[in-house]
Structure formats: structure tokens, C-alpha cells
Design an enzyme around this catalytic site. Sequence first.
Site, PDB file in Angstrom:
ATOM      1  N   GLN A 212     -19.088   6.531  -8.958  1.00  0.00           N
ATOM      2  CA  GLN A 212     -20.357   6.790  -9.645  1.00  0.00           C
ATOM      3  C   GLN A 212     -21.325   7.576  -8.769  1.00  0.00           C
ATOM      4  OE1 GLN A 212     -18.867   3.736  -9.528  1.00  0.00           O
ATOM      5  NE2 GLN A 212     -19.219   2.570 -11.397  1.00  0.00           N
ATOM      6  N   ASP A 253     -28.075  -5.299 -11.034  1.00  0.00           N
ATOM      7  CA  ASP A 253     -27.619  -5.659 -12.371  1.00  0.00           C
ATOM      8  C   ASP A 253     -28.069  -7.054 -12.772  1.00  0.00           C
ATOM      9  OD1 ASP A 253     -25.367  -3.598 -13.554  1.00  0.00           O
ATOM     10  OD2 ASP A 253     -25.542  -3.501 -11.377  1.00  0.00           O
ATOM     11  N   LYS A 264     -23.644  -3.088  -7.717  1.00  0.00           N
ATOM     12  CA  LYS A 264     -22.326  -2.471  -7.596  1.00  0.00           C
ATOM     13  C   LYS A 264     -21.643  -2.892  -6.298  1.00  0.00           C
ATOM     14  CE  LYS A 264     -20.577  -0.394  -9.957  1.00  0.00           C
ATOM     15  NZ  LYS A 264     -19.579  -0.838 -10.964  1.00  0.00           N
TER      16      LYS A 264
END
Length: 381
Positions: A212, A253, A264
Site C-alpha cells: 500500500q 484502524d 497496518k
Amino acid sequence: MADQYAQSREDNRPTEIPALRWEEPPEGPVLVLLDQTRLPAEEVELVCTDAPALVAAIRSLAVRGAPLLGIAGAYGVALAAVRGFDVDEAAVALAQARPTAVNLAVGVRRARDAYRAELARSGDREQAAGAALVAARVLHREDAEASARMAVHGLALLDELLPGGGHRVLTHCNTGSLVSGGEGTAFAVALAAHREGRLRRLWVDETRPLLQGARLTAYEAARSGMAYTLLTDNAAGSLFAAGEVDAVLIGADRIAADGSVANKVGSYPLAVLARYHHVPFIVVAPVTTVDPDTPDGASIEVEQRAGHEVTEIAAPQVPVPGAEAGGGIPVAPLGTQAYNPAFDVTPPELVTAIVTEAGVVSPVTAEALVELCDRSRQVTI
């Protein structure tokens, strides 16, 4: 039955990247998503006409990032309502699509509650569907506003911790406009520093196994004209040892009640490196990411993803209906088992500060987070 289809987008877009939008063509309302699995090779949009299609997009990471998942979840409930599907069934499926990001459940709940309240008041399903859509649009706007405020608070904190400018910031995964209704979370702070001439270098972790950072953060940094350098995750230690990192900026998150931060996978090692090298480790996330119902880091459910993401390397490609998962280039012997958690958890004692739209928490304690959330609710009310 899930219904989603792709449409190519060939025109040049400005720096701001519309990661999703609600549209109402003659054939009925749809939610349009920028397919992040295809970036940076091509900009292609997925058009979702029902909640199952959106669930599939969430699970495949076509749409991702905690704040954006909340927005997508709310629009998904509205989509089900407007098209006459079972709203409660859609809400359950959407909320369970990815377990770690608390924003997804928050967004789903807001739109579902708005639908239920209007249905109870008027008994009109069409009006109730309209209320769900209004709730989704309000959440979308609130996230954009929160993004702007986080950038202001985050830049002020950087300047306080690192007077003189010339910041060299390391970031992990992707936290820009691809994950937000605005310009993002951690990336938005770096972007604000860039615009003020105070960002010397953005160090971009590649973020394995799905890249990402390489595919998405580098893409956003390039579009914004930022000075950035890409590195493999396992090169971060040498970068710290060389004294080339002034601060670490990551998103989140889920933030537990005690201040533990799920982000992550690879974030926790960065926190350990930052502590050893006396470098600020800063988390940037909206208040909706704080989950008072999750008491501590050990209580956070960490999503485990398929092993083929580790044992294969897959370039962005056009999905083939009915094709098996994977299909990339093998980098490990056939049958190799893989450990592939999507997230890890950083304990609060390794976090220098949590930056939200409601202000900064430092040091990070359960009491400080309660006060922050209370203050945020008062402002909202």
C-alpha cells in the site's frame, strides 16, 4: 446477488482523489469506488449497485482505510435502503466485512439508526431510505472536516516537537485521500508540512505484503509534488540508525480504551525503533477510531488474511469472474504456509501522541482518551 462492474477513467484528475461517490443515474442509485487494487497502474472505478457488491469490494481491498470504510459502510446501508433491500441484513454483512477497523461498524450503525428512527416516526420506507442517505452524506462531510483539523493539529505538534522545520517523516501503509473523505489522516499532516515548506523528506514504507505504501502512498505523494523516497519495510532500522528520521506518522484502524493502537502490520516494529532512537511516534486518526468498548490491545480482533498474499506477488490486474484467489507470481515453494495478519497492535507507552480532529492526546492514557471523546461529543452536540 452482488452486482458490481468496472468502468475505465482516462481523464486526468487533480491532486485530490475522489475515492468514492454516490451517483443517481436513470437506472438507479449506485456507489462508485476507485478500485485501489488497480493503482497505480490504472485508475478504474467499480460501480456497486447493492450491499453484497460493496462487501466484496471491502474484502478485496478495492476500498480500504478506516475512515473511508466508515463512509462506505454508511453509503452501503443507504444503497440497500434506497433500492429496497433488507437494511438490517445489509448492515450486518457490511459491519462484518472487515473486523479490525472500528470505523466501518460506526458508519454502518449511523446510517442504520437513521433509517430505523425515520421508519419508526413516519412508517415510510422511502423517507427512511432518504434519512439513511442523509446520514451517510453527513458522515462523509464530517470526515473531510475532521481531516482538515487533524492536519492543523498534527502540523502544530510536529513544529512543537521539532522546531525549525525541515521535517523528515516516515510513514507506513496509506493514509491519504484514498482512505478519507478529505485529504487523509497521517498523510494529511505530512501534506500540510509540505505546503508550508517544512517537509524535507517523506520516507514511504513499501508496506508488504500488499504494497500500500509503494502503490498508493507514493502515488499520492507524486501527485502532490512531495519530496518522497520509497523503502522496503526491513530498511527502516538502518534509516533510524543513520539519524534520517525525525518523526513517524501513522494512521489507525482501532484505538482501544487504554490507548493501544491497531494499525497496518509493521507499525509496532516502527514504534519500537522510534522509542530506541528517541524519535516521536505519532498516530493520526479521527475520534471515531477510538473504541471505548475495546478495553485494551489484547481485546482487538486482528484480521488474518489469505496466505497467497505472502507467497505470491500479484501486480494490479483486471479481475476475472470466477477465477481463484491469488494468481500471482509464486515467491515461495508450493504448499508453503504463511502468517499474514493485516494489523498489529502498538501499546500506548510507545505512542508519543494521538492526533484527532478534537485535539492531541499526550501522554496517551485511558483517562485522556475518555476526556477527548467527551469533549468531542460536546462539540458535536
